[in-house]
Design a protein around this motif. Structure first.
Motif, PDB file in Angstrom:
ATOM      1  N   ASP A  51       0.852  -1.189   0.000  1.00 16.04           N
ATOM      2  CA  ASP A  51       0.000   0.000   0.000  1.00 16.04           C
ATOM      3  C   ASP A  51       0.893   1.247   0.000  1.00 16.04           C
ATOM      4  N   VAL A  52       0.986   1.895  -1.154  1.00 14.25           N
ATOM      5  CA  VAL A  52       1.904   3.033  -1.293  1.00 14.25           C
ATOM      6  C   VAL A  52       1.494   4.182  -0.372  1.00 14.25           C
ATOM      7  N   VAL A  53       0.185   4.400  -0.212  1.00 11.77           N
ATOM      8  CA  VAL A  53      -0.274   5.483   0.667  1.00 11.77           C
ATOM      9  C   VAL A  53       0.143   5.200   2.115  1.00 11.77           C
ATOM     10  N   GLU A  54      -0.047   3.969   2.562  1.00 16.30           N
ATOM     11  CA  GLU A  54       0.337   3.610   3.938  1.00 16.30           C
ATOM     12  C   GLU A  54       1.853   3.741   4.128  1.00 16.30           C
ATOM     13  N   HIS A  55       2.612   3.255   3.161  1.00 12.32           N
ATOM     14  CA  HIS A  55       4.069   3.408   3.243  1.00 12.32           C
ATOM     15  C   HIS A  55       4.443   4.889   3.256  1.00 12.32           C
ATOM     16  N   GLY A  56       3.710   5.678   2.462  1.00 11.70           N
ATOM     17  CA  GLY A  56       3.979   7.110   2.402  1.00 11.70           C
ATOM     18  C   GLY A  56       3.679   7.801   3.716  1.00 11.70           C
ATOM     19  N   VAL A  57       2.592   7.415   4.352  1.00 10.76           N
ATOM     20  CA  VAL A  57       2.231   7.987   5.662  1.00 10.76           C
ATOM     21  C   VAL A  57       3.370   7.765   6.653  1.00 10.76           C
ATOM     22  N   ARG A  58       3.881   6.544   6.685  1.00 11.44           N
ATOM     23  CA  ARG A  58       4.942   6.205   7.639  1.00 11.44           C
ATOM     24  C   ARG A  58       6.256   6.910   7.280  1.00 11.44           C
ATOM     25  N   ALA A  59       6.593   6.898   6.001  1.00 10.70           N
ATOM     26  CA  ALA A  59       7.840   7.553   5.565  1.00 10.70           C
ATOM     27  C   ALA A  59       7.782   9.053   5.851  1.00 10.70           C
ATOM     28  N   ASN A  60       6.595   9.635   5.694  1.00 11.07           N
ATOM     29  CA  ASN A  60       6.451  11.071   5.932  1.00 11.07           C
ATOM     30  C   ASN A  60       6.657  11.418   7.411  1.00 11.07           C
ATOM     31  N   VAL A  61       6.128  10.601   8.294  1.00  4.21           N
ATOM     32  CA  VAL A  61       6.334  10.846   9.729  1.00  4.21           C
ATOM     33  C   VAL A  61       7.829  10.804  10.059  1.00  4.21           C
ATOM     34  N   VAL A  62       8.496   9.777   9.553  1.00  9.75           N
ATOM     35  CA  VAL A  62       9.937   9.632   9.807  1.00  9.75           C
ATOM     36  C   VAL A  62      10.693  10.841   9.243  1.00  9.75           C
ATOM     37  N   ALA A  63      10.306  11.263   8.039  1.00 13.38           N
ATOM     38  CA  ALA A  63      10.990  12.396   7.396  1.00 13.38           C
ATOM     39  C   ALA A  63      10.757  13.698   8.171  1.00 13.38           C
ATOM     40  N   GLN A  64       9.536  13.906   8.661  1.00 12.71           N
ATOM     41  CA  GLN A  64       9.240  15.155   9.375  1.00 12.71           C
ATOM     42  C   GLN A  64       9.923  15.172  10.753  1.00 12.71           C
ATOM     43  N   VAL A  65      10.017  14.020  11.385  1.00  9.70           N
ATOM     44  CA  VAL A  65      10.760  13.942  12.652  1.00  9.70           C
ATOM     45  C   VAL A  65      12.226  14.328  12.408  1.00  9.70           C
ATOM     46  N   ALA A  66      12.801  13.784  11.346  1.00  8.70           N
ATOM     47  CA  ALA A  66      14.196  14.096  11.021  1.00  8.70           C
ATOM     48  C   ALA A  66      14.352  15.575  10.675  1.00  8.70           C
ATOM     49  N   ALA A  67      13.352  16.131   9.990  1.00  9.55           N
ATOM     50  CA  ALA A  67      13.430  17.534   9.567  1.00  9.55           C
ATOM     51  C   ALA A  67      13.467  18.480  10.771  1.00  9.55           C
ATOM     52  N   LEU A  68      12.807  18.095  11.837  1.00 10.85           N
ATOM     53  CA  LEU A  68      12.749  18.982  13.011  1.00 10.85           C
ATOM     54  C   LEU A  68      14.136  19.295  13.555  1.00 10.85           C
ATOM     55  N   THR A  69      14.944  18.274  13.698  1.00  9.24           N
ATOM     56  CA  THR A  69      16.284  18.508  14.242  1.00  9.24           C
ATOM     57  C   THR A  69      17.266  18.938  13.150  1.00  9.24           C
ATOM     58  N   ALA A  70      17.018  18.514  11.908  1.00  6.19           N
ATOM     59  CA  ALA A  70      17.929  18.894  10.824  1.00  6.19           C
ATOM     60  C   ALA A  70      17.787  20.378  10.474  1.00  6.19           C
ATOM     61  N   ARG A  71      16.572  20.893  10.588  1.00  8.43           N
ATOM     62  CA  ARG A  71      16.322  22.274  10.150  1.00  8.43           C
ATOM     63  C   ARG A  71      16.300  23.278  11.280  1.00  8.43           C
ATOM     64  N   SER A  72      16.209  22.811  12.510  1.00 13.57           N
ATOM     65  CA  SER A  72      16.121  23.745  13.639  1.00 13.57           C
ATOM     66  C   SER A  72      17.270  23.511  14.620  1.00 13.57           C
ATOM     67  N   GLU A  73      18.200  24.434  14.649  1.00  9.79           N
ATOM     68  CA  GLU A  73      19.297  24.339  15.626  1.00  9.79           C
ATOM     69  C   GLU A  73      18.751  24.386  17.043  1.00  9.79           C
ATOM     70  N   LEU A  74      17.709  25.167  17.198  1.00  8.47           N
ATOM     71  CA  LEU A  74      17.120  25.331  18.525  1.00  8.47           C
ATOM     72  C   LEU A  74      16.557  24.001  19.043  1.00  8.47           C
ATOM     73  N   ILE A  75      15.792  23.332  18.194  1.00  5.19           N
ATOM     74  CA  ILE A  75      15.212  22.046  18.593  1.00  5.19           C
ATOM     75  C   ILE A  75      16.324  21.010  18.781  1.00  5.19           C
ATOM     76  N   ALA A  76      17.278  20.982  17.847  1.00  4.59           N
ATOM     77  CA  ALA A  76      18.381  20.029  17.949  1.00  4.59           C
ATOM     78  C   ALA A  76      19.163  20.239  19.247  1.00  4.59           C
ATOM     79  N   GLY A  77      19.335  21.501  19.636  1.00  5.48           N
ATOM     80  CA  GLY A  77      20.070  21.807  20.864  1.00  5.48           C
ATOM     81  C   GLY A  77      19.366  21.287  22.098  1.00  5.48           C
ATOM     82  N   HIS A  78      18.059  21.466  22.143  1.00  6.82           N
ATOM     83  CA  HIS A  78      17.288  20.982  23.294  1.00  6.82           C
ATOM     84  C   HIS A  78      17.271  19.445  23.346  1.00  6.82           C
ATOM     85  N   VAL A  79      17.212  18.824  22.162  1.00  3.00           N
ATOM     86  CA  VAL A  79      17.247  17.359  22.117  1.00  3.00           C
ATOM     87  C   VAL A  79      18.601  16.859  22.618  1.00  3.00           C
ATOM     88  N   ALA A  80      19.679  17.499  22.134  1.00  2.00           N
ATOM     89  CA  ALA A  80      21.038  17.085  22.533  1.00  2.00           C
ATOM     90  C   ALA A  80      21.255  17.274  24.032  1.00  2.00           C
TER      91      ALA A  80
END
Ligand SMILES: [Zn+2]
Length: 223
Positions: free
Chosen positions: A172-201
């Motif tokens: 199911d491409v839509v289901e795979h896409g839903v999951r891949a999108n969540v993973v990608a957006q989680v990664a984007a949070l720390t990749a694109r925001s120094e502030l968020i990455a700093g708090h996570v670290a």
């Protein structure tokens, strides 16, 4: 008696005991871990035993002077996925960001950074959901070779790089896409925001991804 019913009764008994000592009853019924607090609320919702805490006029007046949300959510605008309902929370609990496809762009990043900085939220949850229309529209555009009309195209183009590698694949491409999108957006949070990455670290902030099941109401952690 099942376990969840039993724990509900126990927590109620504890709340009653500490209530006599003038400790807010809600404090006794909330797990300390913010993620567990959300997941416990989802278990109540799925079981049809939602508490509907923090939805009273008293709560309205309590948070009118200031908010202290314990979690930030990034979810889809889909009308069937309101975080306060599916996590059984109320006013002032969740700093709720929603846009079709739960896509993290600059405006949303600013909103999330504001919540983390201003309120010290210790948890960010990216919440995708089953049969997401934004993912389906992206799959349709890829498979047809077309584009989506108007500004819907902006959503499709944001999702295209995430969904395109899955197109034509098995399952199911839509289901795979839903999951891949969540993973990608989680990664984007720390990749694109120094502030968020700093708090996570620094160990002050946790970022997790999850999927909501439209059929059962259950939230499952993805990463
Ligand atoms: Zn959606």
């Amino acid at each position: 008696m099942d376990l969840s019913r039993r724990s509900l009764l126990i927590s109620g008994a504890v709340a009653g005991l500490v209530g006599a000592a003038a400790v807010p009853a809600s404090a006794a019924t909330h797990p300390n871990d913010p993620l567990e607090r959300l997941l416990a609320g989802n278990r109540r919702f799925v079981a049809g035993r939602a508490h509907h805490l923090h939805q009273s006029l008293d709560r309205l007046h309590e948070v009118a002077a200031g908010q202290h949300p314990f979690a930030v959510t990034i979810g889809c605008a889909d009308s069937r996925v309101p975080p306060e309902v599916l996590f059984d929370q109320g006013l002032g609990d969740v700093f709720d960001n929603r846009v079709a496809g739960n896509i993290v762009d600059d405006l949303l990043l600013g909103s999330i950074e504001f919540a983390v900085e201003e309120f010290g939220c210790p948890l960010v949850v990216v919440l995708g959901h089953e049969r997401c229309g934004a993912i389906s529209a992206t799959v349709d555009a890829i498979e047809s070779g077309g584009t989506a009309p108007g500004h819907i195209g902006a959503i499709v183009e944001a999702l295209r790089p995430i969904v395109e590698p899955l197109a034509g694949g098995p399952g199911d491409v839509v289901e795979h896409g839903v999951r891949a999108n969540v993973v990608a957006q989680v990664a984007a949070l720390t990749a694109r925001s120094e502030l968020i990455a700093g708090h996570v670290a620094a160990g002050e902030l946790r970022v997790v991804g999850a999927r909501y099941d439209l059929d059962t109401g259950r939230v499952t952690l993805l990463r």
